[in-house]
Design an enzyme around this catalytic site. Structure first.
Site, PDB file in Angstrom:
ATOM      1  N   ALA A 188      -3.305   5.713   0.417  1.00 17.57           N
ATOM      2  CA  ALA A 188      -3.565   4.532  -0.459  1.00 17.57           C
ATOM      3  C   ALA A 188      -3.914   3.485   0.700  1.00 17.57           C
ATOM      4  CB  ALA A 188      -2.575   4.197  -1.416  1.00 17.57           C
ATOM      5  N   SER A 221       1.348   6.109   1.351  1.00 17.86           N
ATOM      6  CA  SER A 221       0.729   4.756   1.545  1.00 17.86           C
ATOM      7  C   SER A 221       0.048   4.706   2.925  1.00 17.86           C
ATOM      8  CB  SER A 221       1.711   3.690   1.403  1.00 17.86           C
ATOM      9  OG  SER A 221       2.826   3.788   2.784  1.00 17.86           O
ATOM     10  N   ASP A 222      -0.783   3.874   3.202  1.00 15.08           N
ATOM     11  CA  ASP A 222      -1.265   3.830   4.564  1.00 15.08           C
ATOM     12  C   ASP A 222       0.045   2.833   5.382  1.00 15.08           C
ATOM     13  OD1 ASP A 222      -2.309   3.429   7.177  1.00 15.08           O
ATOM     14  OD2 ASP A 222      -4.226   2.397   6.413  1.00 15.08           O
ATOM     15  N   TRP A 223       0.261   2.991   6.859  1.00 13.39           N
ATOM     16  CA  TRP A 223       1.370   2.497   7.328  1.00 13.39           C
ATOM     17  C   TRP A 223       1.683   1.093   7.173  1.00 13.39           C
ATOM     18  CZ3 TRP A 223       1.121   7.375   6.912  1.00 13.39           C
ATOM     19  CH2 TRP A 223       1.740   8.074   7.536  1.00 13.39           C
TER      20      TRP A 223
END
Length: 787
Positions: A188, A221-223
């Site tokens: 995401a 999630s993206d970081w």
């Protein structure tokens, strides 16, 4: 098997920067994930997600901007297999890639990581890479889902896009990759979509991804992308990364009563399935032949480089006396800056390869790669080398600081010293070959009277070897552009709307992205989508079209009429005969690449689906094929159509074209080359207006750079930048990674701040710092001191 609430919270929260929590007592060992799309970036020491700290040696394959230009699914599949092998050796279970975002604007700083401006092409190429990696029992993470097409304010910006453009352009590449290759995970993205953070967008993550497309894997999630963990879990965002550590895990448990049992169990099951699938790869003791992977990378480059111009000077003869000019020929740009940076186990350069091959040549530096300054002494030296040579090779392009994750470009120009060098050398030797190293389109004011231009983009560690093979005829170049090179920035469809407002960016061009726009507006371009020359010639003939139920079969013959063996990429486009109104002229629906020996022919066969001729009907919420005459275009590029055939199709569902499209006066002017979309028309098309943030106060999504507006804010911002600078250690001020780090930090929201890659800030930092910034000093200090 029973899982406690603590088990579920652990499964849905990362262990640290690159590891996921396991449950050893339940037979689930912790697994590792790692960047990146074109090479493994495994970090065992200090960790980060922007390419600052060291990583293990690995093969740096060509980034997607070049591998996508191969249009070669089989070769990209092999690249995926090699990446999977290196993951197994390193104990990595999920590779974070590929990236399949659409190249909406050539200014996006991360375009080098993405395949295409076309969703069909991008989806097919991504699917090939995913299948290759996952054939080794290593997972992938298809990213960045979705509508993440710029780096400017990427963690808070809202991408404002109408439903038809969303479906036909920005989701389509993901849809194709999901259905064709079933990636283990999907990442995401940072941004908001029409006002809602993607990481908590239920319509996107659950209704469309899982409900409509049937996706069964996990969403991570993206970081640092998570805005609200509870909303995220309810929306179908299973795993937050990087690792939440103890305080985040406790927070999730404390909020347990706010999360439905259905959401928890669904995410639990998906995370258990992901970790179980990874257990086999953890038990394997893998050895990898990196030299073999280097050779594969070289082959991929040689079949991806795009021959933009050639008057016959190429291929060069090994007996020629050559002038080799340009610092990039000894110190090549092989990849872009950011999270995808690979610590290459070896790097080729054109100077050393030509020397090893026995080519007679003289070298001149020509320019400084870390500066734009025109150095007259370097140009004078280059002129001396260029004079009286049989041919001159100039290697130029974009310096490393021109394009990077975290920062968008501001223009399409090359550095002044590169342009000055080409113009100067052209005046003393007309037999010039320009080899370009860049991650995205550039303008070429020097192009006139240049005999040959080879676009080698960013070639990875074996880029120079593959380029040598093309220049000297060992391998006939066969790559084709997966993006349009415009004549100037002002010609691009998103020019007036990129990178947008402080809080949102309006995708006013809608479905008219890339060649779709240039065709509709009848605009000239520098080089069109799908363009790429060869050392031989191909003739197209015998187009046949037939229909079997809802399948349309297309075939043609292509003959190699030149004097070299070569590969040709045949492209199939479709369009409605009457394309007036809100309709495209044509769009890519299939392609194939085959080797054709000189003097021989090959048959190309394609199978199109009935729905390939449709558009997304926003009133019916489905693909709708209007009754009418459609044209099938077969060609060598989007503007080099060799064969056409008309076909009549019926409307199988009895729909009607949405009336709204006939009421949008601004869009009716597109075929006149005018792209001035009014507020009225855009919001009528989109159907809603997204409200901006309240900037009268500081909030969790205020950016570090927003703090400059007050005295206290400036002090806090200065402190944050100073402390963060300590984390990256001693790095050259001109290093592209440092520039990317600092620019990314400035556009990081308060909620996502971390001064150390593996440590959270104090538990109540966000609450405390916001109170102080908003003038509630005593209350803020209380929260900062609270344990």
């Amino acid at each position: 098997m029973n899982y406690s609430n603590k088990d579920i919270s652990l499964l849905c929260s990362g262990k640290n920067f690159w590891e996921l929590n396991g449950l050893e007592e339940k037979g689930l060992k912790s697994i590792k994930v790692s960047d990146g799309p074109h090479g493994l970036r495994k970090q065992d020491g200090q960790s980060d997600h922007i390419g600052i700290n060291a990583s293990e040696k690995a093969t740096c394959f060509p980034p997607a901007v070049l591998s996508g230009s191969s249009w070669d699914q089989d070769l990209v599949f092999k690249m995926g297999q090699a990446l999977g092998d290196e993951c197994l050796k390193a104990g990595v279970s999920v590779l974070l890639g590929p990236g399949v975002n659409i190249k909406r604007s050539p200014l996006c700083g991360r375009n080098f990581e993405y395949f295409s401006e076309d969703p069909y092409h991008g989806g097919i190429m991504a699917a090939a890479l995913i299948r290759g990696v996952q054939s080794r029992n290593v997972g992938t993470s298809l990213k960045h889902f979705a509508v993440n097409n710029q780096e400017t304010r990427r963690l808070v910006i809202s991408s404002e896009v109408d439903e038809r453009a969303l479906r036909e352009i920005y989701l389509k590449s993901f849809e194709i990759a999901v259905k064709e290759s079933k990636p283990w995970t999907i990442m995401a993205s940072y941004n908001r979509l029409n006002g809602t953070h993607v990481s908590e967008n239920k319509r996107l993550l659950t209704d469309i991804l899982r409900g409509e497309w049937g996706y069964k894997g996990a969403v991570i999630s993206d970081w640092g992308a998570v805005n609200d963990r509870v909303k995220g879990l309810e929306a179908g965002m299973d795993l937050e990364m990087p690792g939440n550590r103890a305080n985040r895990t406790k927070l999730l448990l404390a909020l347990d009563h706010e999360i439905s049992q259905k959401a928890k169990e669904a995410s639990r099951d998906r995370m258990v399935d992901l970790i179980k699938k990874s257990q086999k790869s953890l038990q394997e003791n893998y050895e990898v032949d990196l030299d073999k992977h280097h050779n594969l990378s070289r082959e991929l480059v040689s079949k991806s480089n795009v021959l933009l111009v050639n008057d016959g000077i190429l291929p060069l003869s090994k007996s020629m006396n050559i002038g080799l000019i340009g610092e990039f020929s000894r110190n090549p740009r092989i990849q872009g800056a950011g999270s995808s940076i690979v610590n290459s186990h070896k790097i080729d350069n054109l100077y050393d390869i030509m020397k090893a091959e026995g080519i007679q040549f003289d070298y001149a530096r020509g320019y400084e790669s870390t500066s734009d300054h025109v150095n007259k002494s370097l140009i004078d030296e280059a002129l001396e080398v260029a004079e009286r040579k049989d041919a001159v090779i100039i290697v130029a392009g974009l310096s490393a600081t021109y394009e990077s994750e975290g920062v968008d470009r501001r223009h399409l120009e090359m550095p002044d010293n590169h342009v000055a060098l080409i113009e100067a050398v052209k005046s003393v030797n007309k037999n010039m070959v320009v080899v370009l190293q860049n991650g995205s389109p550039i303008t070429m004011p020097w192009l006139e009277n240049i005999p040959a231009v080879l676009e080698s983009y960013l070639g990875g560690q074996a880029g120079a070897g593959g380029t040598y093979d093309n220049l000297f005829g060992r391998i006939n170049p066969s790559g084709k552009l997966a993006e349009t090179f415009p004549l100037k920035l002002e010609d691009t469809p998103s020019y007036q709307y990129f990178p947008g407002h402080r809080d949102y960016v309006a995708y006013r061009e809608s479905i008219y992205v890339g060649y779709r726009y240039y065709d509709k507006a009848n605009k000239d371009v520098l080089f069109p989508f799908g363009h790429g020359l060869s050392y031989t010639n191909f003739d197209y003939e015998h187009l046949e079209v037939s229909r079997e139920n809802n399948k349309i079969q297309v075939s043609c013959d292509v003959s190699n009429t030149g004097s070299f063996d070569g590969e040709e990429i045949v492209q199939v486009y479709v369009g409605k005969k009457d394309s007036s109104g809100f309709r495209l002229i044509k769009e890519l629906k299939s392609f194939d690449k085959k080797m054709i020996p000189k003097g021989h022919s090959q048959s190309f066969d394609f199978s199109l689906d009935y729905l390939d001729f449709g558009y997304y009907n926003v009133e019916m919420n489905q693909i709708h094929v209007e009754e009418g005459i459609y044209t099938i275009y077969v060609g060598a590029s989007s503007r080099d159509i060799r064969l056409t055939c008309d076909i009549v199709l019926e409307d199988q569902i009895g729909g009607s074209y949405p009336k709204v499209y006939g009421e949008l006066e601004s869009y009716k002017c597109l075929d006149k080359g005018i792209l001035e979309i009014s507020d009225h028309d855009f919001y009528k098309l989109k159907g809603s207006v997204t409200s901006a943030y309240d900037h009268s106060i500081f909030h969790e999504n205020s950016l570090v750079d927003d703090l400059k507006s007050t005295f206290i804010g400036r002090k806090v911002r200065k402190y944050i930048l100073k402390e963060a600078r300590k984390v990256v250690g001693q790095i050259d001020e001109d290093d592209a990674s440092l520039i990317m780090f600092e620019e990314s930090l400035k556009t990081t929201p308060i909620r996502a701040l971390s001064l150390n890659g593996d440590q959270d800030l104090p538990k109540y930092f966000t609450r405390g710092i916001l109170d102080i910034l908003n003038g509630h000093y005593i209350k803020g200090i209380f929260w900062l001191l609270k344990k």
